[in-house]
Design an enzyme around this catalytic site. Structure first.
Site, PDB file in Angstrom:
ATOM      1  N   LYS A  21      24.064  16.333  10.799  1.00 57.65           N
ATOM      2  CA  LYS A  21      24.730  15.057  10.502  1.00 57.65           C
ATOM      3  C   LYS A  21      23.694  13.947  10.225  1.00 57.65           C
ATOM      4  O   LYS A  21      23.838  13.199   9.277  1.00 57.65           O
ATOM      5  CB  LYS A  21      25.606  14.597  11.688  1.00 57.65           C
ATOM      6  CG  LYS A  21      26.629  15.611  12.143  1.00 57.65           C
ATOM      7  CD  LYS A  21      27.487  15.070  13.280  1.00 57.65           C
ATOM      8  CE  LYS A  21      26.740  14.697  14.553  1.00 57.65           C
ATOM      9  NZ  LYS A  21      26.113  15.844  15.272  1.00 57.65           N
ATOM     10  N   ARG A  96      32.705  10.540  19.992  1.00 61.06           N
ATOM     11  CA  ARG A  96      32.461  11.840  20.603  1.00 61.06           C
ATOM     12  C   ARG A  96      33.514  12.171  21.652  1.00 61.06           C
ATOM     13  O   ARG A  96      33.435  13.244  22.259  1.00 61.06           O
ATOM     14  CB  ARG A  96      31.089  11.853  21.277  1.00 61.06           C
ATOM     15  CG  ARG A  96      29.950  12.387  20.395  1.00 61.06           C
ATOM     16  CD  ARG A  96      28.672  12.098  21.147  1.00 61.06           C
ATOM     17  NE  ARG A  96      27.611  13.036  20.942  1.00 61.06           N
ATOM     18  CZ  ARG A  96      26.530  12.800  20.187  1.00 61.06           C
ATOM     19  NH1 ARG A  96      26.427  11.704  19.496  1.00 61.06           N
ATOM     20  NH2 ARG A  96      25.568  13.693  20.129  1.00 61.06           N
ATOM     21  N   ARG A 133      13.526  21.774  16.201  1.00 62.24           N
ATOM     22  CA  ARG A 133      13.585  20.434  15.599  1.00 62.24           C
ATOM     23  C   ARG A 133      12.457  19.539  16.121  1.00 62.24           C
ATOM     24  O   ARG A 133      12.174  19.520  17.307  1.00 62.24           O
ATOM     25  CB  ARG A 133      14.935  19.804  15.927  1.00 62.24           C
ATOM     26  CG  ARG A 133      15.087  18.411  15.356  1.00 62.24           C
ATOM     27  CD  ARG A 133      16.510  17.994  15.305  1.00 62.24           C
ATOM     28  NE  ARG A 133      17.067  17.678  16.610  1.00 62.24           N
ATOM     29  CZ  ARG A 133      18.298  17.205  16.779  1.00 62.24           C
ATOM     30  NH1 ARG A 133      19.094  17.036  15.745  1.00 62.24           N
ATOM     31  NH2 ARG A 133      18.733  16.924  17.983  1.00 62.24           N
ATOM     32  N   ARG A 166      12.395  15.919  20.866  1.00 64.94           N
ATOM     33  CA  ARG A 166      13.252  15.072  21.695  1.00 64.94           C
ATOM     34  C   ARG A 166      13.419  15.699  23.073  1.00 64.94           C
ATOM     35  O   ARG A 166      13.556  16.909  23.188  1.00 64.94           O
ATOM     36  CB  ARG A 166      14.630  14.940  21.037  1.00 64.94           C
ATOM     37  CG  ARG A 166      14.668  13.895  19.964  1.00 64.94           C
ATOM     38  CD  ARG A 166      15.924  13.917  19.162  1.00 64.94           C
ATOM     39  NE  ARG A 166      17.149  14.047  19.947  1.00 64.94           N
ATOM     40  CZ  ARG A 166      18.376  13.952  19.431  1.00 64.94           C
ATOM     41  NH1 ARG A 166      18.516  13.716  18.136  1.00 64.94           N
ATOM     42  NH2 ARG A 166      19.443  14.089  20.177  1.00 64.94           N
ATOM     43  N   ARG A 177      24.488  20.045  26.151  1.00 65.99           N
ATOM     44  CA  ARG A 177      25.032  19.275  25.017  1.00 65.99           C
ATOM     45  C   ARG A 177      26.080  20.083  24.264  1.00 65.99           C
ATOM     46  O   ARG A 177      27.088  19.535  23.821  1.00 65.99           O
ATOM     47  CB  ARG A 177      23.896  18.852  24.083  1.00 65.99           C
ATOM     48  CG  ARG A 177      23.049  17.741  24.688  1.00 65.99           C
ATOM     49  CD  ARG A 177      21.723  17.627  24.001  1.00 65.99           C
ATOM     50  NE  ARG A 177      21.833  17.084  22.668  1.00 65.99           N
ATOM     51  CZ  ARG A 177      20.929  17.265  21.711  1.00 65.99           C
ATOM     52  NH1 ARG A 177      19.855  17.997  21.938  1.00 65.99           N
ATOM     53  NH2 ARG A 177      21.100  16.722  20.537  1.00 65.99           N
TER      54      ARG A 177
END
Ligand code: AMP
Length: 219
Positions: A21, A96, A133, A166, A177
């Site tokens: 996203k 969310r 990532r 992160r 998550r």
């Protein structure tokens, strides 16, 4: 260089962490002059600045939990009043929860959402994407150690900033998550399907292909 286009969209990008996203919202906002409103980026800036809001948010974020609804709803309501978000924007990472979706509907009133795009990606692919990532500590560009590596390891191609992982991309936080996504965010698919604004996008493809499809969906 993609052609500049004008999109008067007020849209939500919905999908699990790692669905792409943020990467796509950044590209669309640059191509189509839309404000890119990422609640994750806003919260990370609050944490970095050491603000009271950042202090509240940090422990939730590091553990892979959602920041409380009242905190995040107030932050987004203030953000969409700013001049750059007057006519067109992408909400990336918000709403969310059902409570957030209902609050957004109430704040928008008659200027309702034009699109909700669901980025569909299988869960095993998400885990691989999140584990590899890396983001640039200077310009925020997003990379992947295998699928989108930089020319020089650990250094951003765009600005030579240092790449970092992160803290919530750690294996434990990723599990949490994804669990939170399944229980609290995935019910929004039915919410927006019922309101006839949901468009599904197969986001398990190369970023350039996803981008082309996304622009078609949003026109
Ligand atoms: P993201 O960059 O969108 O993956 O967001 C990173 C983290 O920020 C999330 O795991 C949450 O802890 C927090 N966060 C971002 N957006 C929201 C939201 N809409 N509601 C609650 N927490 C959020």
């Amino acid at each position: 260089m993609p052609m500049a286009i004008a999109l008067k969209a007020r849209c939500v990008f919905l999908g699990a962490p790692g669905a792409g996203k943020g990467t796509q919202a950044k590209k669309v906002s640059e191509t189509a002059s839309l404000a890119h409103i990422s609640t994750g980026d806003m919260l990370r800036q609050e944490v970095a600045s050491g603000s009271a809001l950042g202090e509240t948010a940090r422990s939730f974020m590091d553990g892979g939990k959602l920041v409380p609804d009242d905190v995040i709803i107030g932050m987004v309501q203030a953000r969409i009043q700013l001049p750059d978000a007057k006519s067109a924007w992408i909400l990336d990472g918000f709403p969310r929860t059902l409570m957030q979706a209902e609050a957004l509907d109430r704040s928008l009133g008659s200027s309702a959402l034009t699109h909700v795009v669901y980025f569909a990606v299988p869960e095993d692919v998400l885990i691989g994407r999140l584990a590899g990532r890396r983001s640039c500590s200077k310009c925020g560009a997003i990379w992947h150690v295998e699928h989108q590596p930089t020319k020089s390891k650990g250094i951003c191609d765009h600005c030579s900033g240092k790449l970092v992982q992160r803290s919530d991309d750690s294996p434990e936080a990723v599990v949490e998550r994804l669990k939170v996504y399944r229980s609290q965010t995935s019910p929004l698919l039915a919410y927006y399907r019922d309101r006839k604004v949901l468009r599904e996008l197969d986001a398990n493809r190369a970023p350039a292909v996803v981008f082309t499809e996304l622009l078609k969906l949003m026109q």
